[in-house]
Motif scaffolding. Structure first.
Motif, PDB file in Angstrom:
ATOM      1  N   LYS A  79      91.078 -21.370   8.320  1.00  0.00           N
ATOM      2  CA  LYS A  79      90.320 -20.561   9.292  1.00  0.00           C
ATOM      3  C   LYS A  79      90.426 -19.069   8.982  1.00  0.00           C
ATOM      4  O   LYS A  79      89.524 -18.282   9.323  1.00  0.00           O
ATOM      5  CB  LYS A  79      90.822 -20.832  10.707  1.00  0.00           C
ATOM      6  CG  LYS A  79      90.420 -22.182  11.261  1.00  0.00           C
ATOM      7  CD  LYS A  79      90.859 -22.323  12.710  1.00  0.00           C
ATOM      8  CE  LYS A  79      90.489 -23.678  13.265  1.00  0.00           C
ATOM      9  NZ  LYS A  79      90.917 -23.833  14.692  1.00  0.00           N
ATOM     10  N   GLY A  80      91.521 -18.664   8.341  1.00  0.00           N
ATOM     11  CA  GLY A  80      91.687 -17.259   7.983  1.00  0.00           C
ATOM     12  C   GLY A  80      90.730 -16.810   6.899  1.00  0.00           C
ATOM     13  O   GLY A  80      90.605 -15.608   6.635  1.00  0.00           O
ATOM     14  N   HIS A 130      78.418 -32.399  15.349  1.00  0.00           N
ATOM     15  CA  HIS A 130      78.754 -33.816  15.362  1.00  0.00           C
ATOM     16  C   HIS A 130      79.138 -34.318  13.976  1.00  0.00           C
ATOM     17  O   HIS A 130      79.506 -35.474  13.807  1.00  0.00           O
ATOM     18  CB  HIS A 130      77.573 -34.639  15.880  1.00  0.00           C
ATOM     19  CG  HIS A 130      76.303 -34.364  15.128  1.00  0.00           C
ATOM     20  ND1 HIS A 130      75.539 -33.248  15.368  1.00  0.00           N
ATOM     21  CD2 HIS A 130      75.703 -35.025  14.115  1.00  0.00           C
ATOM     22  CE1 HIS A 130      74.502 -33.244  14.547  1.00  0.00           C
ATOM     23  NE2 HIS A 130      74.581 -34.305  13.768  1.00  0.00           N
ATOM     24  N   MET A 131      79.035 -33.443  12.961  1.00  0.00           N
ATOM     25  CA  MET A 131      79.424 -33.809  11.612  1.00  0.00           C
ATOM     26  C   MET A 131      79.762 -32.540  10.840  1.00  0.00           C
ATOM     27  O   MET A 131      79.393 -31.431  11.236  1.00  0.00           O
ATOM     28  CB  MET A 131      78.311 -34.601  10.908  1.00  0.00           C
ATOM     29  CG  MET A 131      77.005 -33.858  10.769  1.00  0.00           C
ATOM     30  SD  MET A 131      75.636 -34.904  10.163  1.00  0.00           S
ATOM     31  CE  MET A 131      76.288 -35.486   8.602  1.00  0.00           C
ATOM     32  N   ALA A 132      80.509 -32.714   9.730  1.00  0.00           N
ATOM     33  CA  ALA A 132      80.912 -31.575   8.921  1.00  0.00           C
ATOM     34  C   ALA A 132      80.900 -31.992   7.456  1.00  0.00           C
ATOM     35  O   ALA A 132      81.067 -33.175   7.140  1.00  0.00           O
ATOM     36  CB  ALA A 132      82.304 -31.099   9.325  1.00  0.00           C
ATOM     37  N   PRO A 133      80.720 -31.030   6.555  1.00  0.00           N
ATOM     38  CA  PRO A 133      80.746 -31.376   5.129  1.00  0.00           C
ATOM     39  C   PRO A 133      82.147 -31.788   4.700  1.00  0.00           C
ATOM     40  O   PRO A 133      83.146 -31.315   5.249  1.00  0.00           O
ATOM     41  CB  PRO A 133      80.316 -30.075   4.447  1.00  0.00           C
ATOM     42  CG  PRO A 133      80.708 -29.001   5.413  1.00  0.00           C
ATOM     43  CD  PRO A 133      80.487 -29.581   6.766  1.00  0.00           C
ATOM     44  N   GLN A 141      87.538 -31.346   6.429  1.00  0.00           N
ATOM     45  CA  GLN A 141      86.360 -31.171   7.273  1.00  0.00           C
ATOM     46  C   GLN A 141      86.649 -30.108   8.325  1.00  0.00           C
ATOM     47  O   GLN A 141      87.674 -30.178   9.008  1.00  0.00           O
ATOM     48  CB  GLN A 141      85.966 -32.490   7.932  1.00  0.00           C
ATOM     49  CG  GLN A 141      85.578 -33.570   6.928  1.00  0.00           C
ATOM     50  CD  GLN A 141      85.217 -34.883   7.581  1.00  0.00           C
ATOM     51  OE1 GLN A 141      85.534 -35.135   8.736  1.00  0.00           O
ATOM     52  NE2 GLN A 141      84.553 -35.756   6.841  1.00  0.00           N
ATOM     53  N   VAL A 142      85.768 -29.127   8.418  1.00  0.00           N
ATOM     54  CA  VAL A 142      85.885 -28.056   9.403  1.00  0.00           C
ATOM     55  C   VAL A 142      84.661 -28.132  10.299  1.00  0.00           C
ATOM     56  O   VAL A 142      83.557 -27.789   9.888  1.00  0.00           O
ATOM     57  CB  VAL A 142      85.983 -26.674   8.728  1.00  0.00           C
ATOM     58  CG1 VAL A 142      86.172 -25.586   9.788  1.00  0.00           C
ATOM     59  CG2 VAL A 142      87.131 -26.649   7.713  1.00  0.00           C
ATOM     60  N   MET A 143      84.869 -28.613  11.533  1.00  0.00           N
ATOM     61  CA  MET A 143      83.742 -28.887  12.421  1.00  0.00           C
ATOM     62  C   MET A 143      83.690 -27.863  13.556  1.00  0.00           C
ATOM     63  O   MET A 143      84.630 -27.703  14.323  1.00  0.00           O
ATOM     64  CB  MET A 143      83.865 -30.302  13.001  1.00  0.00           C
ATOM     65  CG  MET A 143      82.657 -30.744  13.794  1.00  0.00           C
ATOM     66  SD  MET A 143      82.824 -32.464  14.374  1.00  0.00           S
ATOM     67  CE  MET A 143      82.938 -33.340  12.818  1.00  0.00           C
ATOM     68  N   LEU A 144      82.566 -27.156  13.631  1.00  0.00           N
ATOM     69  CA  LEU A 144      82.359 -26.168  14.693  1.00  0.00           C
ATOM     70  C   LEU A 144      82.167 -26.847  16.043  1.00  0.00           C
ATOM     71  O   LEU A 144      81.707 -27.992  16.112  1.00  0.00           O
ATOM     72  CB  LEU A 144      81.133 -25.315  14.382  1.00  0.00           C
ATOM     73  CG  LEU A 144      81.280 -24.263  13.272  1.00  0.00           C
ATOM     74  CD1 LEU A 144      79.915 -23.745  12.857  1.00  0.00           C
ATOM     75  CD2 LEU A 144      82.167 -23.116  13.747  1.00  0.00           C
ATOM     76  N   ALA A 175      87.132 -24.087  15.652  1.00  0.00           N
ATOM     77  CA  ALA A 175      86.696 -25.261  14.903  1.00  0.00           C
ATOM     78  C   ALA A 175      87.822 -26.290  14.800  1.00  0.00           C
ATOM     79  O   ALA A 175      89.006 -25.957  14.838  1.00  0.00           O
ATOM     80  CB  ALA A 175      86.240 -24.851  13.499  1.00  0.00           C
ATOM     81  N   VAL A 176      87.422 -27.537  14.682  1.00  0.00           N
ATOM     82  CA  VAL A 176      88.374 -28.627  14.483  1.00  0.00           C
ATOM     83  C   VAL A 176      88.539 -28.836  12.978  1.00  0.00           C
ATOM     84  O   VAL A 176      87.557 -29.040  12.261  1.00  0.00           O
ATOM     85  CB  VAL A 176      87.885 -29.928  15.157  1.00  0.00           C
ATOM     86  CG1 VAL A 176      88.828 -31.081  14.827  1.00  0.00           C
ATOM     87  CG2 VAL A 176      87.765 -29.731  16.662  1.00  0.00           C
ATOM     88  N   VAL A 177      89.788 -28.764  12.519  1.00  0.00           N
ATOM     89  CA  VAL A 177      90.088 -28.936  11.098  1.00  0.00           C
ATOM     90  C   VAL A 177      90.857 -30.238  10.911  1.00  0.00           C
ATOM     91  O   VAL A 177      91.839 -30.494  11.609  1.00  0.00           O
ATOM     92  CB  VAL A 177      90.926 -27.762  10.553  1.00  0.00           C
ATOM     93  CG1 VAL A 177      91.235 -27.974   9.070  1.00  0.00           C
ATOM     94  CG2 VAL A 177      90.191 -26.440  10.759  1.00  0.00           C
TER      95      VAL A 177
END
Length: 363
Positions: free
Chosen positions: A15-16, A51-54, A44-47, A25-27
């Protein structure tokens, strides 16, 4: 730092290296099964609201860290990849479920059938010898790579389409989105040598400078007397699928002047070797398997076989199966020219003072 510590540090500090909007975000790090049953660890870093993250795979980054790359540099690149990756919103996902709106995004890639047997039982696919064409929906195509989703059996059922419909769409879409590239191996090697020598990509050089360095690295240095070609796509990613574009095999036969062998270098490209009547397919197969074991990532291995394309029959077959059938057919027939040549070669090599010369490949 072991691999587990590496993963934890990346998850803790990423996040830094991202803008402020990622503060909440959920990491997480998840294991994802890829081609050939290979399991990778995906960051995966989800904002909030997504509902999905790369999936950003950490395995290769850890290898780079072991080779001396700093954590700061790795974290900066991972942050850049995440920030540049645009995720589809919920509305896009609803569109994804509507076949009429995604049919122009259906593409195919090719994988080995034996190493993906369990997965193939659950997804629509088309067999090509011991390879399988599988279908994906292209979600994004950017500088950092492409994003796509595998078409599984549940999705196919929801769409209410046949495998033939998927195939026909993918046949047109894949060659449009990822045009085939067919080049001599010597040409590619020459570019690699120029880049290694100068540190500059030949594509960015002016014509005069590029011509100078290409002349410096002559074809004789590259053993260009043995023709070999590379078939891939313009992204050099999942490019082995180009072999199955409409009339591609026939076009290659015209360019190389007849029958040829296909060496599955990886899922990203195949090598084409014209049949000169001398090359032994078993030697080519040994080379493919050696490269698979020493040079190709397990996830990128296609198969360990070598294939043969018969120009007159318009047929691609496994070279070993073709050889077995030919041997069966020839048991009660007169010796062919090749049989006579091979017999003569064996006789000569057994005579005192003679040294056997084996045809070889230089890449």
């Amino acid at each position: 730092m072991d691999y587990q510590e590496f993963q934890a540090k990346i998850a803790e500090e990423i996040k830094g290296y991202l803008p402020e909007k990622y503060a909440d975000a959920v990491v997480r790090v998840e294991q994802i099964t890829k081609n050939n049953g290979v399991t990778l660890d995906a960051l995966q870093v989800m904002l909030p609201g997504e509902h999905m993250a790369p999936s950003i795979y950490l395995n290769e980054f850890y290898g780079q860290h072991q080779d001396g790359r700093s954590m700061e540099n790795i974290l900066a690149q991972i942050g850049k990849i995440r920030e540049e990756c645009t995720m589809p919103d919920r509305k896009d996902v609803e569109v994804f479920q509507n076949f009429a709106q995604v049919k122009d995004k259906i593409i195919f890639c090719v994988i080995g059938a034996d190493s993906n047997r369990d997965m193939l039982q659950k997804i629509p696919h088309r067999m090509e010898n011991d390879m399988a064409l599988v279908y994906r929906v292209l979600l994004d195509k950017g500088e950092e790579g492409t994003m796509s989703a595998l078409v599984n059996g549940m999705l196919q059922k929801e769409w209410g389409v046949t495998e033939k419909e998927l195939y026909d769409l993918a046949l047109a879409n894949t060659q449009r989105e990822f045009p085939a590239v067919f080049r001599p191996m010597a040409e590619i090697m020459k570019e690699m040598m120029v880049k290694e020598f100068t540190g500059v990509d030949p594509a960015s050089m002016d014509a005069e400078t590029r011509a100078f360095f290409e002349e410096m690295f002559s074809d004789d240095m590259l053993d260009a007397k043995l023709p070999m070609y590379v078939l891939t796509n313009d992204r050099t990613s999942e490019g082995a699928a180009a072999l199955f574009y409409p009339e591609m095999k026939e076009q290659i036969a015209e360019k190389v002047g007849g029958d040829y062998f296909v060496l599955p270098s990886s899922v990203h490209e195949v090598l084409i070797v014209p049949d000169d009547g001398i090359i032994d397919f078993q030697e080519l197969k040994n080379m493919v398997n050696e490269v698979n074991q020493t040079e190709v990532s397990p996830m990128d291995v296609l198969t360990g076989e070598v294939y043969f394309y018969d120009k007159e029959a318009h047929q691609l077959t496994v070279a070993s199966e073709r050889a077995e059938k030919a041997e069966e057919r020839n048991t009660d027939r007169p010796m062919s020219i090749m049989d006579k040549l091979n017999t003569a070669k064996e006789r000569i090599t057994k005579e005192p003072g003679n040294t056997r010369l084996e045809p070889g490949l230089a890449i």
